[in-house]
Design a protein around this motif. Structure first.
Motif, PDB file in Angstrom:
ATOM      1  N   LEU A 242       0.810  -1.211   0.000  1.00 19.30           N
ATOM      2  CA  LEU A 242       0.000   0.000   0.000  1.00 19.30           C
ATOM      3  C   LEU A 242       0.844   1.263   0.000  1.00 19.30           C
ATOM      4  CD1 LEU A 242      -2.853  -0.952   2.488  1.00 19.30           C
ATOM      5  CD2 LEU A 242      -2.947  -0.870  -0.012  1.00 19.30           C
ATOM      6  N   GLU A 243       2.167   1.099  -0.060  1.00 18.51           N
ATOM      7  CA  GLU A 243       3.032   2.274  -0.085  1.00 18.51           C
ATOM      8  C   GLU A 243       2.722   3.110  -1.314  1.00 18.51           C
ATOM      9  OE1 GLU A 243       7.804   3.399  -0.273  1.00 18.51           O
ATOM     10  OE2 GLU A 243       7.137   1.321  -0.320  1.00 18.51           O
ATOM     11  N   GLY A 244       2.392   4.363  -1.100  1.00 19.53           N
ATOM     12  CA  GLY A 244       2.115   5.258  -2.220  1.00 19.53           C
ATOM     13  C   GLY A 244       0.656   5.395  -2.559  1.00 19.53           C
ATOM     14  N   THR A 245      -0.195   4.563  -1.975  1.00 20.62           N
ATOM     15  CA  THR A 245      -1.608   4.647  -2.298  1.00 20.62           C
ATOM     16  C   THR A 245      -2.293   5.717  -1.457  1.00 20.62           C
ATOM     17  OG1 THR A 245      -3.686   3.418  -2.453  1.00 20.62           O
ATOM     18  CG2 THR A 245      -2.269   2.902  -0.613  1.00 20.62           C
ATOM     19  N   ASN A 246      -3.410   6.234  -1.971  1.00 18.49           N
ATOM     20  CA  ASN A 246      -4.200   7.199  -1.218  1.00 18.49           C
ATOM     21  C   ASN A 246      -5.106   6.442  -0.255  1.00 18.49           C
ATOM     22  OD1 ASN A 246      -5.778   9.411  -0.382  1.00 18.49           O
ATOM     23  ND2 ASN A 246      -7.251   9.001  -1.992  1.00 18.49           N
ATOM     24  N   THR A 247      -4.869   6.606   1.020  1.00 21.94           N
ATOM     25  CA  THR A 247      -5.620   5.854   2.024  1.00 21.94           C
ATOM     26  C   THR A 247      -6.823   6.608   2.566  1.00 21.94           C
ATOM     27  OG1 THR A 247      -4.126   6.679   3.745  1.00 21.94           O
ATOM     28  CG2 THR A 247      -3.573   4.557   2.739  1.00 21.94           C
ATOM     29  N   ILE A 456       3.471  10.374 -13.268  1.00 25.10           N
ATOM     30  CA  ILE A 456       2.293  10.154 -12.433  1.00 25.10           C
ATOM     31  C   ILE A 456       2.325  11.130 -11.265  1.00 25.10           C
ATOM     32  CG2 ILE A 456       1.704   7.747 -12.889  1.00 25.10           C
ATOM     33  CD1 ILE A 456       3.656   6.910 -10.770  1.00 25.10           C
ATOM     34  N   GLY A 457       1.167  11.390 -10.681  1.00 24.34           N
ATOM     35  CA  GLY A 457       1.093  12.324  -9.564  1.00 24.34           C
ATOM     36  C   GLY A 457       1.106  11.648  -8.218  1.00 24.34           C
ATOM     37  N   SER A 458       1.509  10.370  -8.184  1.00 24.87           N
ATOM     38  CA  SER A 458       1.549   9.619  -6.932  1.00 24.87           C
ATOM     39  C   SER A 458       2.904   8.943  -6.797  1.00 24.87           C
ATOM     40  CB  SER A 458       0.418   8.584  -6.908  1.00 24.87           C
ATOM     41  OG  SER A 458       0.481   7.752  -8.065  1.00 24.87           O
ATOM     42  N   ASP A 459       3.031   8.044  -5.830  1.00 26.68           N
ATOM     43  CA  ASP A 459       4.285   7.341  -5.601  1.00 26.68           C
ATOM     44  C   ASP A 459       4.465   6.264  -6.660  1.00 26.68           C
ATOM     45  OD1 ASP A 459       6.461   5.940  -4.693  1.00 26.68           O
ATOM     46  OD2 ASP A 459       5.733   5.692  -2.646  1.00 26.68           O
ATOM     47  N   GLY A 460       5.546   6.343  -7.419  1.00 28.54           N
ATOM     48  CA  GLY A 460       5.777   5.395  -8.497  1.00 28.54           C
ATOM     49  C   GLY A 460       5.972   3.974  -8.026  1.00 28.54           C
ATOM     50  N   LYS A 461       6.382   3.787  -6.774  1.00 27.72           N
ATOM     51  CA  LYS A 461       6.612   2.435  -6.278  1.00 27.72           C
ATOM     52  C   LYS A 461       5.314   1.661  -6.083  1.00 27.72           C
ATOM     53  CE  LYS A 461      10.969   3.335  -3.847  1.00 27.72           C
ATOM     54  NZ  LYS A 461      11.655   3.314  -2.532  1.00 27.72           N
ATOM     55  N   PHE A 462       4.215   2.385  -5.906  1.00 28.02           N
ATOM     56  CA  PHE A 462       2.954   1.702  -5.646  1.00 28.02           C
ATOM     57  C   PHE A 462       2.604   0.765  -6.796  1.00 28.02           C
ATOM     58  CE2 PHE A 462      -1.760   1.672  -6.079  1.00 28.02           C
ATOM     59  CZ  PHE A 462      -2.003   0.834  -5.001  1.00 28.02           C
ATOM     60  N   ALA A 463       2.351  -0.495  -6.468  1.00 30.28           N
ATOM     61  CA  ALA A 463       1.944  -1.544  -7.414  1.00 30.28           C
ATOM     62  C   ALA A 463       3.013  -1.863  -8.447  1.00 30.28           C
ATOM     63  CB  ALA A 463       0.636  -1.172  -8.113  1.00 30.28           C
ATOM     64  N   GLY A 464       4.238  -1.384  -8.250  1.00 27.54           N
ATOM     65  CA  GLY A 464       5.323  -1.751  -9.146  1.00 27.54           C
ATOM     66  C   GLY A 464       5.402  -0.965 -10.430  1.00 27.54           C
ATOM     67  N   ARG A 465       4.795   0.226 -10.475  1.00 31.38           N
ATOM     68  CA  ARG A 465       4.783   0.992 -11.726  1.00 31.38           C
ATOM     69  C   ARG A 465       6.177   1.453 -12.133  1.00 31.38           C
ATOM     70  NH1 ARG A 465       0.061   5.085 -10.047  1.00 31.38           N
ATOM     71  NH2 ARG A 465       1.364   5.060  -8.186  1.00 31.38           N
ATOM     72  N   TYR A 468       8.212  -1.478 -13.410  1.00 30.78           N
ATOM     73  CA  TYR A 468       7.801  -1.934 -14.734  1.00 30.78           C
ATOM     74  C   TYR A 468       8.343  -1.032 -15.839  1.00 30.78           C
ATOM     75  CZ  TYR A 468       4.857  -3.080 -18.719  1.00 30.78           C
ATOM     76  OH  TYR A 468       4.421  -3.424 -19.978  1.00 30.78           O
ATOM     77  N   PHE A 469       8.146   0.276 -15.714  1.00 38.76           N
ATOM     78  CA  PHE A 469       8.557   1.188 -16.781  1.00 38.76           C
ATOM     79  C   PHE A 469      10.078   1.371 -16.836  1.00 38.76           C
ATOM     80  CE2 PHE A 469       4.061   2.310 -16.649  1.00 38.76           C
ATOM     81  CZ  PHE A 469       3.782   2.381 -18.005  1.00 38.76           C
ATOM     82  N   ALA A 470      10.726   1.325 -15.696  1.00 41.49           N
ATOM     83  CA  ALA A 470      12.190   1.409 -15.717  1.00 41.49           C
ATOM     84  C   ALA A 470      12.785   0.143 -16.322  1.00 41.49           C
ATOM     85  CB  ALA A 470      12.722   1.621 -14.303  1.00 41.49           C
ATOM     86  N   GLY A 471      12.166  -0.990 -16.045  1.00 45.05           N
ATOM     87  CA  GLY A 471      12.677  -2.258 -16.540  1.00 45.05           C
ATOM     88  C   GLY A 471      12.334  -2.549 -17.974  1.00 45.05           C
ATOM     89  N   HIS A 472      11.314  -1.905 -18.497  1.00 42.56           N
ATOM     90  CA  HIS A 472      10.877  -2.150 -19.880  1.00 42.56           C
ATOM     91  C   HIS A 472      10.942  -0.859 -20.678  1.00 42.56           C
ATOM     92  CE1 HIS A 472       9.707  -6.319 -19.352  1.00 42.56           C
ATOM     93  NE2 HIS A 472       9.158  -5.975 -18.199  1.00 42.56           N
ATOM     94  N   ASP A 479       7.461  11.055 -10.600  1.00 41.88           N
ATOM     95  CA  ASP A 479       6.330  10.810  -9.714  1.00 41.88           C
ATOM     96  C   ASP A 479       6.226  11.912  -8.665  1.00 41.88           C
ATOM     97  OD1 ASP A 479       8.418  10.274  -7.992  1.00 41.88           O
ATOM     98  OD2 ASP A 479       7.730   8.274  -7.414  1.00 41.88           O
ATOM     99  N   TYR A 480       5.465  11.670  -7.642  1.00 40.19           N
ATOM    100  CA  TYR A 480       5.239  12.660  -6.583  1.00 40.19           C
ATOM    101  C   TYR A 480       6.555  13.142  -5.973  1.00 40.19           C
ATOM    102  CZ  TYR A 480       4.110  14.225  -1.825  1.00 40.19           C
ATOM    103  OH  TYR A 480       4.046  14.911  -0.640  1.00 40.19           O
ATOM    104  N   TYR A 481       7.452  12.200  -5.710  1.00 43.36           N
ATOM    105  CA  TYR A 481       8.712  12.561  -5.068  1.00 43.36           C
ATOM    106  C   TYR A 481       9.651  13.284  -6.028  1.00 43.36           C
ATOM    107  CZ  TYR A 481       7.003   9.683  -1.289  1.00 43.36           C
ATOM    108  OH  TYR A 481       6.228   9.182  -0.275  1.00 43.36           O
ATOM    109  N   THR A 482       9.533  12.978  -7.321  1.00 48.07           N
ATOM    110  CA  THR A 482      10.322  13.716  -8.311  1.00 48.07           C
ATOM    111  C   THR A 482       9.899  15.182  -8.333  1.00 48.07           C
ATOM    112  OG1 THR A 482      10.353  11.700  -9.663  1.00 48.07           O
ATOM    113  CG2 THR A 482      11.088  13.730 -10.715  1.00 48.07           C
ATOM    114  N   ALA A 483       8.584  15.413  -8.239  1.00 48.91           N
ATOM    115  CA  ALA A 483       8.078  16.787  -8.225  1.00 48.91           C
ATOM    116  C   ALA A 483       8.633  17.566  -7.042  1.00 48.91           C
ATOM    117  CB  ALA A 483       6.548  16.774  -8.191  1.00 48.91           C
ATOM    118  N   ILE A 484       8.804  16.879  -5.915  1.00 52.97           N
ATOM    119  CA  ILE A 484       9.395  17.533  -4.742  1.00 52.97           C
ATOM    120  C   ILE A 484      10.875  17.816  -4.990  1.00 52.97           C
ATOM    121  CG2 ILE A 484      10.017  17.213  -2.312  1.00 52.97           C
ATOM    122  CD1 ILE A 484       7.451  15.595  -1.978  1.00 52.97           C
TER     123      ILE A 484
END
Length: 691
Positions: A242-247, A456-465, A468-472, A479-484
């Motif tokens: 759930l890391e990165g998800t909106n709770t 994306i406007g959220s945490d890229g680690k959530f669900a392995g996004r 996936y994109f770095a590996g492929h 992501d959110y942390y890049t914007a910071i």
């Protein structure tokens, strides 16, 4: 102690036997009013997952005798089908006194005329009134059918379940009586203060009873909010970090669970202390703890009914040859790029479906919540007839965001019965641990020298996004942390899932401009989030035009995409840029769809390809396709010639090649894709050489 264990054993056996004996067989009796019905008149019952699935093959026809029509329905999955009844199969008015349902030759329930109205879908084809508890129907447009809402099918499933569970309910009553008798007849004890081991026993009883009640609340919540979500997907997300998800959506759940826990604790402690004072505490703690077990078992039984758990178990034990027969690896065929390679801007729209358009445009709503997106699709390419919207069906494993991203970029679904957080590394931090054996569009474009970025406007680690994109394709991840890190937002800023779409589109313009100044072609892929269930995120751009928040957020998203596309069209690089706008999956907010009267609509994701470099060889011909077909189709829209017009499990929609959906239909694919596959497991999932 022995009696308590006896009751628990009997309850477990009762649940098991009734679960095994569950059969969805039912008789439906249609009782007409006083009007004369011709001797040769027939009634017809249709069943299908949506309106387009209603055919003569999926129906029952019976003769009307003595103002009654009795349907002997042998096999019907009520949980996944809607019902439509043509009471006379003629273009005439009629009266209905009641519809009665029988299960195992016993009356299950009966709905009288006025009780039927809340379950009816309001279509233009009929007018109805209720007088003396009789439903009087006037056929307009020569069409006298009655179509029922999904709530009607849900009621049938519930009633069948309750009928099967009667022995269980009886045993629960006996269990409560047994508990009371224990207190009354248990020998009086010496009145003693509660010692430490009494408190431990009390705590255990509280935990067990709380868990039982919490499980029942959980099943109720899932049934209400995720009625259309398959069990495999729910299990998959239970394994996903759930890391990165909106709770924030879970705040209400947490409050309810806290209240349940406090009530249980106060109740058990209070009763136990009261019984201690009179020397009658006896086996109360054991009894209340086992009650929690009983309630938990009931929750599991209900979940099995509503989420078709038995079918899920059946499929995961079978193999499919679908991948062996149809999977095409991009490394094994020739892909010919144009001399001047085109840029790609791929916009994933969270939960965006063509359902949100009005009926005149091919949607399901009375008003068009996505007017701008409707115009974009109809003026460009959505593989429809040129008059109405057409979109992509979603397959199992592509009905949630990560599955959608994989399907549209690689032509492969995430098999929810195989893939879990355990199989794909719990931390999601390596660069290629997410389906390492696939060959996605990012891999192809990376080999062709493209600069690629995923925003994306959220945490890229959530669900392995990010993985996936770095590996492929070696995408740069924004992501959110890049914007910071880049000082786009303050480190304390956090809205919705990170930052909202208003900022996403603004930052996307900056990043695209940077990419366009490089010598290499670029692929910029982005994912919105404001339209995520439940209710969506209301930003200061959203107008309050409609009565509910979600509709306003959807309309706001449509307007923002149109403005962004207008900006793109004004840029110097636009002439050489293909734009794909696609909903990632259908909304999971089944309650919203039901309230909008779109239960029976043939729901598909929104799709539009803008400024493609390919002329459709089948202009204005409606295609039936799924999101896996967007993988080869996107490359074709960039001017790439694909040997055989197939990639992954997808088909180039610009070609005349039939899609798997057109070839086999939805039912076949949904079953096969839930099964195991050695090729999928060995080659795609783990990246091993397949033999």
């Amino acid at each position: 102690m022995l009696l308590a264990n006896f009751f628990l054993t009997v309850l477990a056996i009762t649940l098991l036997l009734n679960g095994l004996q569950f059969q969805e067989k039912i008789d439906i009796e249609l009782n007409y009013g006083k009007q004369e019905i011709g001797r040769q008149s027939e009634a017809q019952l249709f069943y299908a997952e949506n309106l387009t699935g209603i055919t003569e093959e999926n129906s029952y026809i019976v003769h009307i005798t003595e103002n009654k029509a009795l349907f002997h329905v042998k096999e019907l999955d009520y949980s996944n089908n809607f019902l439509r009844i043509d009471p006379t199969n003629q273009k005439e008015d009629y009266e209905i006194k009641s519809i009665t349902f029988y299960y195992n030759d016993e009356e299950l329930f009966s709905l009288k005329g006025k009780e039927l109205v809340p379950y009816m879908l309001a279509f233009e084809n009929v007018e109805y009134t209720v007088k003396d508890d009789v439903l009087k129907v006037h056929a307009k447009n020569d069409d006298s059918r009655i179509t029922f809402k999904k709530d009607f099918s849900t009621k049938i499933v519930n009633e069948i379940m309750y009928a099967n569970m009667k022995p269980y309910y009886l045993m629960v009553v006996f269990y409560f009586v047994f508990g009371i008798l224990q207190i009354v007849f248990y020998p009086a004890e010496e009145k003693r203060k509660m010692r430490w081991y009494h408190w431990i026993g009390t705590g255990i009883a509280v935990i067990f009873l709380f868990l039982g009640l919490a499980m029942n609340y959980g099943v109720y919540y899932l049934e209400t909010n995720f009625g259309d979500v398959p069990i495999g997907q729910l299990i998959y997300h239970m394994h996903t970090p759930l890391e990165g998800t909106n709770t924030s959506s879970f705040a209400g759940i947490a409050k309810v669970l806290i209240i349940i826990f406090l009530i249980v604790m106060i109740l058990i402690v209070g009763v136990y202390k009261a019984l201690s004072r009179i020397g009658k505490r006896g086996t109360f703690l054991l009894w209340s703890g086992l009650l929690g077990v009983v309630l938990g078992a009931y929750a599991i039984g209900v979940a099995c009914y509503h989420f078709n758990f038995w079918s899920y178990l059946q499929y995961i034990g079978e193999d499919t040859t679908l991948y062996d027969d149809y999977y095409v690896d991009g490394r094994d065929i020739q892909l010919t790029f144009p001399e001047k390679k085109r840029n790609l801007v791929y916009i994933y729209l969270e939960s965006m479906e063509m359902t949100y358009a009005n009926r005149e445009s091919g949607g399901a709503m009375m008003e068009n919540y996505i007017p701008e997106l409707t115009d974009i699709a109809l003026e460009n390419e959505c593989f429809g007839d040129g008059e109405q919207l057409n979109g992509a069906y979603t397959l199992p494993g592509a009905t949630f965001t990560m599955g959608a991203l994989v399907a549209q970029t690689s032509g492969v679904i995430i098999n929810e019965n195989i893939v879990s957080n355990d199989t794909l590394n719990a931390k999601w931090e390596s660069e290629n641990n997410y389906l390492p054996g696939i060959w996605a569009i990012g891999d192809i474009l990376n080999e062709q020298g493209y600069n690629q970025e995923f925003m994306i406007g959220s945490d890229g680690k959530f669900a392995g996004r990010s993985s996936y994109f770095a590996g492929h394709g070696n995408y740069d991840i924004f992501d959110y942390y890049t914007a910071i890190d880049k000082n786009y937002i303050d480190k304390d800023y956090y809205e919705w899932w990170g930052f909202e779409d208003k900022k996403l589109f603004k930052y996307a313009k900056n990043e695209i401009q940077k990419l366009s100044k490089e010598d290499a072609p670029f692929n910029f892929t982005m994912l919105t989030v404001d339209t995520h269930f439940t209710g969506g995120y209301v930003c200061d751009l959203c107008e309050q035009e409609y009565n509910d928040q979600y509709s306003n957020v959807i309309a706001c998203s449509s307007a923002q995409v149109a403005e962004f596309l207008d900006w793109l069209s004004e840029q110097d690089f636009y002439e050489d840029t293909t734009v794909v706008i696609s909903g990632d999956h259908l909304t999971m907010d089944s309650d919203y769809i039901s309230k909008q009267g779109a239960d029976l609509f043939d729901r598909r994701t929104y799709v539009a390809i803008v400024n493609g470099d390919v002329v459709n060889t089948q202009s204005n011909i409606q295609r039936k396709y799924t999101t896996v077909d967007l993988f080869p189709t996107t490359l074709a829209a960039m001017g790439v010639k694909i040997e055989g017009n197939r990639l992954g499990l997808g088909v180039n929609l610009y070609s005349g090649e039939k899609t798997l959906y057109e070839r086999y239909g939805k039912d076949y694919l949904e079953v096969e894709l839930l099964k195991d596959s050695k090729l999928y497991r060995q080659k795609l999932l783990y990246g091993n050489t397949f033999h």
